[in-house]
Enzyme design. Structure first.
Site, short mmCIF file in Angstrom:
data_model
loop_
_atom_site.label_atom_id
_atom_site.label_comp_id
_atom_site.label_asym_id
_atom_site.label_seq_id
_atom_site.Cartn_x
_atom_site.Cartn_y
_atom_site.Cartn_z
CD GLU A 1 -8.80 -1.58 4.28
OE1 GLU A 1 -9.12 -0.69 3.47
OE2 GLU A 1 -8.31 -1.33 5.39
CG ASN B 1 -1.85 1.12 1.32
OD1 ASN B 1 -1.86 1.99 0.44
ND2 ASN B 1 -2.65 1.17 2.37
NE ARG C 1 -6.39 0.93 0.41
CZ ARG C 1 -6.72 1.40 1.58
NH1 ARG C 1 -5.93 1.23 2.61
NH2 ARG C 1 -7.85 2.04 1.75
CG HIS D 1 -12.96 3.28 3.70
ND1 HIS D 1 -13.70 4.31 4.24
CD2 HIS D 1 -11.67 3.59 3.95
CE1 HIS D 1 -12.89 5.19 4.81
NE2 HIS D 1 -11.64 4.77 4.64
CB ILE E 1 -13.83 4.99 15.63
CG1 ILE E 1 -12.75 6.06 15.47
CG2 ILE E 1 -14.87 5.42 16.63
CD1 ILE E 1 -13.26 7.41 14.96
NE ARG F 1 -10.45 12.77 4.13
CZ ARG F 1 -10.33 11.45 4.14
NH1 ARG F 1 -11.38 10.67 4.31
NH2 ARG F 1 -9.15 10.90 3.96
P1 ADP Z 1 -7.19 5.06 9.41
O1 ADP Z 1 -8.43 5.59 8.76
O2 ADP Z 1 -6.05 6.05 9.41
O3 ADP Z 1 -6.80 3.67 8.98
P2 ADP Z 1 -7.92 3.80 11.90
O4 ADP Z 1 -8.87 2.84 11.30
O5 ADP Z 1 -6.66 3.26 12.49
O6 ADP Z 1 -7.57 4.99 10.94
O7 ADP Z 1 -8.70 4.60 13.06
C1 ADP Z 1 -8.12 5.60 13.81
C2 ADP Z 1 -9.15 6.12 14.81
O8 ADP Z 1 -9.51 5.04 15.68
C3 ADP Z 1 -8.64 7.25 15.68
O9 ADP Z 1 -9.62 8.27 15.75
C4 ADP Z 1 -8.49 6.59 17.03
O10 ADP Z 1 -8.69 7.48 18.09
C5 ADP Z 1 -9.61 5.56 16.99
N1 ADP Z 1 -9.41 4.55 18.03
C6 ADP Z 1 -8.42 3.67 18.18
N2 ADP Z 1 -8.55 2.98 19.34
C7 ADP Z 1 -9.65 3.46 19.94
C8 ADP Z 1 -10.32 3.19 21.16
N3 ADP Z 1 -9.85 2.29 22.01
N4 ADP Z 1 -11.46 3.88 21.45
C9 ADP Z 1 -11.93 4.81 20.59
N5 ADP Z 1 -11.34 5.12 19.44
C10 ADP Z 1 -10.23 4.47 19.12
#
Ligand code: ADP
Length: 398
Positions: A383, A7, A90, A179, A331, A240
């Site tokens: 992915e 990626n 990717r 996505h 999240i 965003r």
């Molecule tokens: P990306 O889109 O960059 O791949 P991710 O899928 O890794 O991002 O998601 C990042 C988000 O996930 C951040 O906002 C982070 O705060 C949130 N996140 C990670 N762990 C937790 C948690 N334990 N509780 C709430 N949010 C979380």
């Protein structure tokens, strides 16, 4: 066969080497700061981490460093790069040309290049990654897996914007969605976990990370999604804005004397959680601030919850019902507070959460109450495995 999943971003390159016999990850790594001083590679093998530092002029040097790490005598995992049977890349934007993954040839490279106006940040980086891999591994077959492909099943009523049709016909202005690999993985996995054929299920998939998108997956096909021509549309994200009245742009630009590039920079990089809370783009920081009483952090969280709620209900309406709601990405997988907040008060749709079961982070789980008509699942996304599987399918069992 061992498949390398790549990626490539503009200044970074993520990789994963997967053994397709049991789909296990042999090694994964990240090359950072390509073209910037302070180049760095981090490789993880069986939980053990190695960090190498070297300035990297371009993607070619980054790929060279990746191969050197994978074949290193001491901490490498393969004896030579000939052990890599194929590479799956990717690619962000496949436009309308690519409805599924393809073996990369010159025509495919041209088409990815043609789509640069649609993915100006990612497609050039993806191309650089592919070219560098081709140069280093000239005899290894390569496959492109597009983030947009899964959404190509959307009907025109979902993908067209209400602007003169000429913009679609002439400039291909439409909703593409992103996505796709993640929405595809979690919807298929959800059907497996529910023990039901995907052809019978109406699913709402919620990919909630730094960038977030929702999808309506009806009988295995995407029928609507929240991101649009670019990943800016939809729910509130880390930086965003998500959807807004386009006239807001003119209003702000006129008032503050901004040009369109400055305006879009604000919408892409300074809005969302960061813009509303003024604290951070990261959900955890915003949650922490809200817990300490920071008003606009709480409002940012409430905005996201409400946005997701609206999409779930809207997509249930689009599909004439919903059988399961699936949460994934940073999240979605980890934030049980978010899942509780989003699904609160949605019993009217047949969605009833089991609050105890919901207290799970980063693991596959069914978190709906036993009497919930609609199942709710947490499915960590993968992915890389989708890219590796598509690659294997297209290049065969060499
Ligand atoms: P990306 O889109 O960059 O791949 P991710 O899928 O890794 O991002 O998601 C990042 C988000 O996930 C951040 O906002 C982070 O705060 C949130 N996140 C990670 N762990 C937790 C948690 N334990 N509780 C709430 N949010 C979380």
């Amino acid at each position: 066969m061992k498949i390398l999943v790549v990626n490539a971003g503009s200044s970074s390159l993520k990789y994963q080497l997967i053994n397709m016999e049991d789909e296990s990850t042999i090694a994964q790594g990240l090359v950072e700061r390509i073209g910037i001083e302070g180049g760095k590679l981090t490789q993880k093998v069986k939980g053990e981490k190695r960090v190498l530092q070297k300035d990297l002029k371009d993607h070619l040097e980054a790929v060279g460093m990746m191969i050197a790490a994978l074949t290193d005598k001491e901490f490498g995992v393969i004896s030579s790069m000939d052990e890599i049977g194929a590479v799956g890349h990717r690619v962000l934007h496949g436009g309308e040309k690519f409805t599924e993954s393809v073996v990369i040839n010159d025509t495919v490279m041209d088409a990815i290049r043609e789509n640069i106006p649609l993915g100006p940040l990612h497609n050039p980086a993806n191309l650089m990654g592919i070219k560098a891999c081709q140069e280093v591994m000239p005899n290894t077959p390569m496959v492109a897996v597009f983030d947009t492909a899964f959404h190509q099943t959307m009907p025109p009523k979902s993908f067209l914007y209400g602007v003169p049709i000429d913009y679609y016909k002439r400039l291909h202005v439409r909703r593409y969605g992103f996505h796709g690999t993640s929405h595809r993985y979690v919807s298929k996995r959800a059907a497996e976990l529910l023990g039901r054929p995907i052809e019978e299920l109406r699913l709402v998939t919620c990919h909630l990370g730094n960038g977030s998108s929702m999808a309506a997956v009806q009988y295995g096909k995407c029928v609507d999604t929240s991101m649009g021509l670019t990943p800016l549309e939809g729910v509130l994200m880390g930086t965003r804005s998500g959807s807004l009245d386009p006239a807001v742009l003119q209003f702000i630009m006129n008032h503050d004397h901004l040009d369109i590039n400055q305006m879009l920079d604000i919408l892409n990089k300074k809005s969302g959680f960061l813009g509303i809370s003024g604290i951070s783009s990261d959900m955890r920081d915003v949650e922490e601030a809200a817990a300490e009483g920071h008003e606009y952090s709480q409002i940012a969280i409430d905005m996201l919850y409400q946005g997701i709620k609206k999409y779930i209900a809207a997509y249930a309406a689009v599909m004439g019902g919903v059988d399961a709601v699936i949460f994934t990405a940073g999240i979605g997988e980890n934030g049980y507070e978010l899942r509780e907040g989003v699904l609160e008060g949605m019993e009217f749709l047949g969605i009833k959460l089991d609050r105890e079961k919901n207290k799970v982070r980063g693991k596959e789980a069914e978190i709906s109450a036993p009497d919930s008509k609609v199942k709710v699942l947490v499915v960590p996304t993968n992915e890389e495995i989708v890219i590796a599987r598509d690659t294997l399918e297209l290049v065969g069992q060499a």
